[in-house]
Design a protein around this motif. Structure first.
Motif: not given
Length: 279
Positions: A219-246
């Motif tokens: 996870f790139d800290k410098d890009e933290m606020y640039e990630y979209t929800y869809e990008e995170l969902l693809k990265f984690y492959g899990n909605k619960n994890t994505t929601d928690r991090i998002w």
């Protein structure tokens, strides 16, 4: 029905490799046990209040979605009206462990009253580093105040960067306007606040879900606020994890807006100076 015996059984199962899950499952299936466990009694020195089943109440606060509603609500009412109960810590030091009050804030579905919110904030203001602490510290002539505060049960509500102040700011019971003031009052020192916000962000970066089997976080800290929800969902492959991090990212983003770090303020001032010189 021996509540204290059941409570001891649950408590010792955690430290003596007992079947904690089975014991707790049996206890929570009986509403009468839970309702008795939340009743008040005096401690053995008769100088402070306790709940009848300390370990049982601790478990109720952790497993709030699966316990008797009446017992749970009675426990919440007691926590927010009795500092002895609010400051109970079963795991960790009494001057820094997870208190009953802090744990109650894990349940974001609780609808707190104005009085209950005020109670929580008053307890949070006792933490070292707040405006209240700074003002009281400046009025003392010697350093004894600091020593007593460090050892005091007023510090029960967590320690480090994720103490009760974090949980209040994360909690939806407080409005953005209220949080705007709280975030200023909770940390009197700008540098301490800046470091706290940094650590909240690093906790996201260092979340176990971000390692993906590698030795360093992906996870790139410098890009933290640039990630979209869809990008995170693809990265984690899990909605619960994505929601928690998002949600955690959105929280940190909101804190930046409510109280920018010093470097952000300086950058903003520099930009304004440059723009004014160009006009």
């Amino acid at each position: 029905m021996d509540i204290e015996k059941l409570d001891d059984e649950l408590y010792y199962s955690k430290y003596n490799f007992g079947d904690t899950v089975a014991i707790w499952s049996k206890i929570k299936s009986n509403p009468n046990i839970l309702r008795e466990a939340v009743k008040l009694k005096k401690n053995k020195w008769n100088n402070a209040d306790l709940v009848t089943g300390v370990a049982i109440c601790d478990a109720m606060l952790r497993d709030y979605q699966n316990v008797d509603e009446i017992a749970y609500n009675n426990l919440i009412k007691t926590i927010y009206t009795n500092t002895d109960i609010a400051r109970i810590v079963i795991n960790g030091a009494s001057n820094g462990g997870y208190s009953f009050l802090l744990m109650s804030l894990w349940n974001e579905n609780i609808k707190l009253t104005k009085q209950q919110k005020s109670f929580a904030v008053k307890e949070a203001m006792n933490k070292i580093g707040t405006i209240k602490y700074k003002n009281e510290d400046s009025l003392t002539k010697f350093n004894n105040y600091n020593i007593f505060i460090y050892l005091s049960s007023t510090q029960a509500h967590g320690c480090g960067y994720f103490d009760i102040r974090y949980w209040i700011l994360r909690n939806p019971n407080w409005t953005l306007e209220e949080k705007q003031k709280l975030i200023m009052d909770f940390w009197a020192d700008d540098e301490v606040y800046d470091e706290t916000l940094d650590q909240w962000e690093y906790s996201i970066v260092n979340d176990s879900a971000n390692y993906k089997g590698e030795s360093i976080s992906q996870f790139d800290k410098d890009e933290m606020y640039e990630y979209t929800y869809e990008e995170l969902l693809k990265f984690y492959g899990n909605k619960n994890t994505t929601d928690r991090i998002w949600n955690e990212i959105q929280f940190c983003k909101q804190m930046h807006k409510l109280r920018p770090q010093q470097c952000e303020i300086e950058t903003s001032i520099q930009k304004k100076l440059i723009n004014s010189s160009l006009n």
